[in-house]
Design a protein around this motif. Structure first.
Motif, PDB file in Angstrom:
ATOM      1  N   ALA A  39      22.144   1.004   6.974  1.00  0.00           N
ATOM      2  CA  ALA A  39      21.673   1.145   5.594  1.00  0.00           C
ATOM      3  C   ALA A  39      20.990  -0.128   5.104  1.00  0.00           C
ATOM      4  CB  ALA A  39      22.840   1.510   4.681  1.00  0.00           C
ATOM      5  N   VAL A  40      21.623  -1.283   5.362  1.00  0.00           N
ATOM      6  CA  VAL A  40      21.047  -2.556   4.920  1.00  0.00           C
ATOM      7  C   VAL A  40      19.739  -2.832   5.656  1.00  0.00           C
ATOM      8  CG1 VAL A  40      21.404  -5.051   4.875  1.00  0.00           C
ATOM      9  CG2 VAL A  40      23.263  -3.513   4.227  1.00  0.00           C
ATOM     10  N   ASN A  41      19.710  -2.568   6.951  1.00  0.00           N
ATOM     11  CA  ASN A  41      18.501  -2.823   7.742  1.00  0.00           C
ATOM     12  C   ASN A  41      17.340  -1.944   7.275  1.00  0.00           C
ATOM     13  OD1 ASN A  41      17.294  -4.181  10.174  1.00  0.00           O
ATOM     14  ND2 ASN A  41      17.057  -2.048  10.816  1.00  0.00           N
ATOM     15  N   SER A  42      17.612  -0.670   7.011  1.00  0.00           N
ATOM     16  CA  SER A  42      16.554   0.243   6.557  1.00  0.00           C
ATOM     17  C   SER A  42      16.006  -0.189   5.205  1.00  0.00           C
ATOM     18  CB  SER A  42      17.100   1.674   6.484  1.00  0.00           C
ATOM     19  OG  SER A  42      17.559   2.111   7.749  1.00  0.00           O
ATOM     20  N   LEU A  43      16.902  -0.601   4.322  1.00  0.00           N
ATOM     21  CA  LEU A  43      16.456  -1.064   3.010  1.00  0.00           C
ATOM     22  C   LEU A  43      15.637  -2.346   3.139  1.00  0.00           C
ATOM     23  CD1 LEU A  43      16.545  -0.699  -0.067  1.00  0.00           C
ATOM     24  CD2 LEU A  43      18.671  -2.021  -0.074  1.00  0.00           C
ATOM     25  N   TYR A  44      16.055  -3.237   4.024  1.00  0.00           N
ATOM     26  CA  TYR A  44      15.329  -4.489   4.222  1.00  0.00           C
ATOM     27  C   TYR A  44      13.934  -4.233   4.779  1.00  0.00           C
ATOM     28  CZ  TYR A  44      14.339  -9.214   5.937  1.00  0.00           C
ATOM     29  OH  TYR A  44      13.756 -10.433   6.183  1.00  0.00           O
ATOM     30  N   ILE A  45      13.801  -3.266   5.687  1.00  0.00           N
ATOM     31  CA  ILE A  45      12.487  -2.906   6.220  1.00  0.00           C
ATOM     32  C   ILE A  45      11.558  -2.459   5.094  1.00  0.00           C
ATOM     33  CG2 ILE A  45      11.248  -1.243   7.676  1.00  0.00           C
ATOM     34  CD1 ILE A  45      13.691  -1.235   9.516  1.00  0.00           C
ATOM     35  N   ALA A  46      12.076  -1.587   4.225  1.00  0.00           N
ATOM     36  CA  ALA A  46      11.256  -1.086   3.118  1.00  0.00           C
ATOM     37  C   ALA A  46      10.837  -2.221   2.185  1.00  0.00           C
ATOM     38  CB  ALA A  46      12.017  -0.011   2.350  1.00  0.00           C
ATOM     39  N   VAL A  47      11.754  -3.145   1.910  1.00  0.00           N
ATOM     40  CA  VAL A  47      11.434  -4.287   1.036  1.00  0.00           C
ATOM     41  C   VAL A  47      10.379  -5.179   1.685  1.00  0.00           C
ATOM     42  CG1 VAL A  47      12.373  -6.395   0.014  1.00  0.00           C
ATOM     43  CG2 VAL A  47      13.655  -4.257  -0.151  1.00  0.00           C
ATOM     44  N   LEU A  48      10.525  -5.451   2.986  1.00  0.00           N
ATOM     45  CA  LEU A  48       9.530  -6.263   3.693  1.00  0.00           C
ATOM     46  C   LEU A  48       8.135  -5.652   3.591  1.00  0.00           C
ATOM     47  CD1 LEU A  48      11.105  -7.409   7.097  1.00  0.00           C
ATOM     48  CD2 LEU A  48      10.236  -8.874   5.262  1.00  0.00           C
ATOM     49  N   ILE A  49       8.050  -4.361   3.857  1.00  0.00           N
ATOM     50  CA  ILE A  49       6.743  -3.692   3.835  1.00  0.00           C
ATOM     51  C   ILE A  49       6.175  -3.675   2.432  1.00  0.00           C
ATOM     52  CG2 ILE A  49       5.594  -1.475   4.197  1.00  0.00           C
ATOM     53  CD1 ILE A  49       7.598  -0.968   6.473  1.00  0.00           C
ATOM     54  N   PHE A  50       7.029  -3.429   1.447  1.00  0.00           N
ATOM     55  CA  PHE A  50       6.558  -3.335   0.063  1.00  0.00           C
ATOM     56  C   PHE A  50       5.990  -4.669  -0.434  1.00  0.00           C
ATOM     57  CE2 PHE A  50       7.296  -3.556  -4.543  1.00  0.00           C
ATOM     58  CZ  PHE A  50       6.582  -2.434  -4.959  1.00  0.00           C
ATOM     59  N   PHE A  51       6.661  -5.766  -0.116  1.00  0.00           N
ATOM     60  CA  PHE A  51       6.264  -7.052  -0.680  1.00  0.00           C
ATOM     61  C   PHE A  51       5.280  -7.839   0.195  1.00  0.00           C
ATOM     62  CE2 PHE A  51      10.190  -6.425  -3.140  1.00  0.00           C
ATOM     63  CZ  PHE A  51       9.721  -6.722  -4.411  1.00  0.00           C
ATOM     64  N   PHE A  52       5.207  -7.538   1.498  1.00  0.00           N
ATOM     65  CA  PHE A  52       4.440  -8.411   2.385  1.00  0.00           C
ATOM     66  C   PHE A  52       3.350  -7.689   3.169  1.00  0.00           C
ATOM     67  CE2 PHE A  52       8.623 -10.444   1.893  1.00  0.00           C
ATOM     68  CZ  PHE A  52       8.222 -11.662   1.360  1.00  0.00           C
ATOM     69  N   THR A  53       3.010  -6.471   2.786  1.00  0.00           N
ATOM     70  CA  THR A  53       1.892  -5.790   3.451  1.00  0.00           C
ATOM     71  C   THR A  53       0.562  -6.222   2.855  1.00  0.00           C
ATOM     72  OG1 THR A  53       3.224  -3.872   4.052  1.00  0.00           O
ATOM     73  CG2 THR A  53       0.846  -3.550   3.938  1.00  0.00           C
ATOM     74  N   PHE A  54       0.461  -6.161   1.542  1.00  0.00           N
ATOM     75  CA  PHE A  54      -0.775  -6.536   0.858  1.00  0.00           C
ATOM     76  C   PHE A  54      -0.604  -7.934   0.292  1.00  0.00           C
ATOM     77  CE2 PHE A  54      -0.582  -1.917   0.780  1.00  0.00           C
ATOM     78  CZ  PHE A  54      -1.831  -1.579   1.270  1.00  0.00           C
ATOM     79  N   THR A  55      -1.031  -8.919   1.070  1.00  0.00           N
ATOM     80  CA  THR A  55      -0.839 -10.321   0.684  1.00  0.00           C
ATOM     81  C   THR A  55      -2.167 -11.042   0.502  1.00  0.00           C
ATOM     82  OG1 THR A  55      -0.653 -10.899   3.027  1.00  0.00           O
ATOM     83  CG2 THR A  55       1.404 -10.483   1.819  1.00  0.00           C
ATOM     84  N   GLY A  56      -3.227 -10.300   0.225  1.00  0.00           N
ATOM     85  CA  GLY A  56      -4.529 -10.912   0.010  1.00  0.00           C
ATOM     86  C   GLY A  56      -5.385 -10.980   1.248  1.00  0.00           C
ATOM     87  N   ALA A  57      -4.874 -10.525   2.382  1.00  0.00           N
ATOM     88  CA  ALA A  57      -5.672 -10.539   3.608  1.00  0.00           C
ATOM     89  C   ALA A  57      -6.785  -9.507   3.526  1.00  0.00           C
ATOM     90  CB  ALA A  57      -4.781 -10.249   4.816  1.00  0.00           C
ATOM     91  N   MET A  58      -7.856  -9.749   4.267  1.00  0.00           N
ATOM     92  CA  MET A  58      -8.990  -8.832   4.249  1.00  0.00           C
ATOM     93  C   MET A  58      -8.580  -7.460   4.761  1.00  0.00           C
ATOM     94  SD  MET A  58     -12.110  -8.810   3.316  1.00  0.00           S
ATOM     95  CE  MET A  58     -13.609  -7.825   3.494  1.00  0.00           C
ATOM     96  N   GLU A  59      -7.833  -7.416   5.854  1.00  0.00           N
ATOM     97  CA  GLU A  59      -7.316  -6.166   6.400  1.00  0.00           C
ATOM     98  C   GLU A  59      -5.790  -6.261   6.452  1.00  0.00           C
ATOM     99  OE1 GLU A  59      -8.815  -3.428   6.920  1.00  0.00           O
ATOM    100  OE2 GLU A  59     -10.818  -4.193   6.504  1.00  0.00           O
ATOM    101  N   PRO A  60      -5.126  -5.767   5.438  1.00  0.00           N
ATOM    102  CA  PRO A  60      -3.652  -5.916   5.373  1.00  0.00           C
ATOM    103  C   PRO A  60      -2.957  -5.179   6.506  1.00  0.00           C
ATOM    104  CG  PRO A  60      -4.458  -4.383   3.703  1.00  0.00           C
ATOM    105  CD  PRO A  60      -5.672  -5.013   4.294  1.00  0.00           C
ATOM    106  N   ARG A  61      -1.802  -5.700   6.900  1.00  0.00           N
ATOM    107  CA  ARG A  61      -0.992  -5.102   7.943  1.00  0.00           C
ATOM    108  C   ARG A  61       0.481  -5.174   7.540  1.00  0.00           C
ATOM    109  NH1 ARG A  61      -5.127  -3.580   9.038  1.00  0.00           N
ATOM    110  NH2 ARG A  61      -6.463  -3.949  10.859  1.00  0.00           N
TER     111      ARG A  61
END
Length: 295
Positions: A39-61
């Motif tokens: 449960a904690v790992n799944s929630l952490y994955i979602a938080v990582l993707i939510f906050f660190f996918t679109f970080t100003g890069a030209m092609e976000p990942r």
């Protein structure tokens, strides 16, 4: 603990049989730990993707760490399924004994030797533990989604099961077990449904950045085009996972409190919160995403 009680006659009514999971204490603790880590790992994955996918890069990942943690979640799910397979058992309730069969072992427990039946006090998972007249507990705890049918088969007026049948945790588990949870609903919620907002965001991105819905494909080829769509789909899925986590936590809390405060209304409260969660998930949160994105 093996009894010598004779086998019931052939014309006797069939004993109620229940599919359960028989856990020694060590495996029960291990399962709780694995569920918590998952449960904690799944929630952490979602938080990582939510906050660190679109970080100003030209092609976000999506963060690469999220991918490795996803593989960890898959492994944890596999371990939980393995535990379920290893502990699968059948419990039969006969007039004078309980019969537990698991992986080649057969335990015949005279009802006269059972002092009490106790429901588990702490989720996750619900089940029953047997306390023997000797003062010791039976070596296996019995995990099941709904303990109430087992307790009813033992007899509502039986001192062994009446207290456990009335316990708020049993009421909570019974109301929860009435909600059907199918695997294809998980696919709908976390695979197919996120494609809708992902497609809308991807289309807008293509129009703004490349001047058309297939601009990136025409300029750079199919692989970058599909990779960008995958990024939006993963991000959309992470948002819905976070929403589902918040809704589920609130739903379980409300249902649990209702089972303790007013057991007679536990089933009605459960139905209400499940309907409310469905409406908010499939209507409310997409509307909020559209308002936030278009605004």
């Amino acid at each position: 603990m093996i009894s010598t009680v004779s086998t019931p006659a052939a014309d006797a009514p069939a004993a109620p049989r229940f599919q359960v999971h028989a856990y020694p204490l060590a495996l029960r603790i291990l399962r709780v730990l694995l569920q918590g880590v998952l449960a904690v790992n799944s929630l952490y994955i979602a938080v990582l993707i939510f906050f660190f996918t679109f970080t100003g890069a030209m092609e976000p990942r999506p963060p690469s760490r999220a991918g490795w943690l996803f593989l960890l979640s898959v492994g944890l799910v596999g371990l939980l399924r393995l535990l379920d397979w290893l502990t699968a058992a059948t419990l039969s309730i006969e007039p004078e004994r309980l019969v537990l069969e698991r992986r080649g072992d057969r335990f015949e427990i005279p009802l006269a030797s059972v002092e009490s039946v106790r429901g588990w006090l702490f989720p996750p998972g619900m089940g029953l533990s047997l306390r023997m007249q000797s003062g010791r507990g039976f070596e296996y705890d019995l995990r099941m989604a709904d303990p109430l049918p087992v307790l009813e088969a033992l007899g509502k007026d039986s001192p062994r099961s009446s207290a456990a049948a009335r316990h708020p945790n049993t009421v909570f588990a019974h109301a929860r077990a009435l909600v059907r949870r199918r695997w294809y609903l998980w696919v709908l919620k976390f695979v197919l449904f996120p494609l809708l907002p992902a497609g809308a965001m991807f289309y807008t991105h293509q129009m703004i950045t490349y001047g058309g819905p297939t601009g990136q494909y025409q300029w750079y080829g199919l692989e970058p085009y599909l990779r960008t769509f995958f990024t939006y789909w993963v991000f959309s899925t992470a948002v819905f996972v976070l929403c589902a986590f918040l809704l589920r936590a609130l739903a379980e809390l409300v249902s649990f409190v209702a089972a303790w405060v007013s057991p007679g209304y536990a089933r009605g409260v459960r139905r209400f919160v499940e309907i409310a969660c469905t409406v908010l998930y499939f209507v409310g949160f997409p509307a909020m995403m559209a308002w936030q994105y278009l605004g």
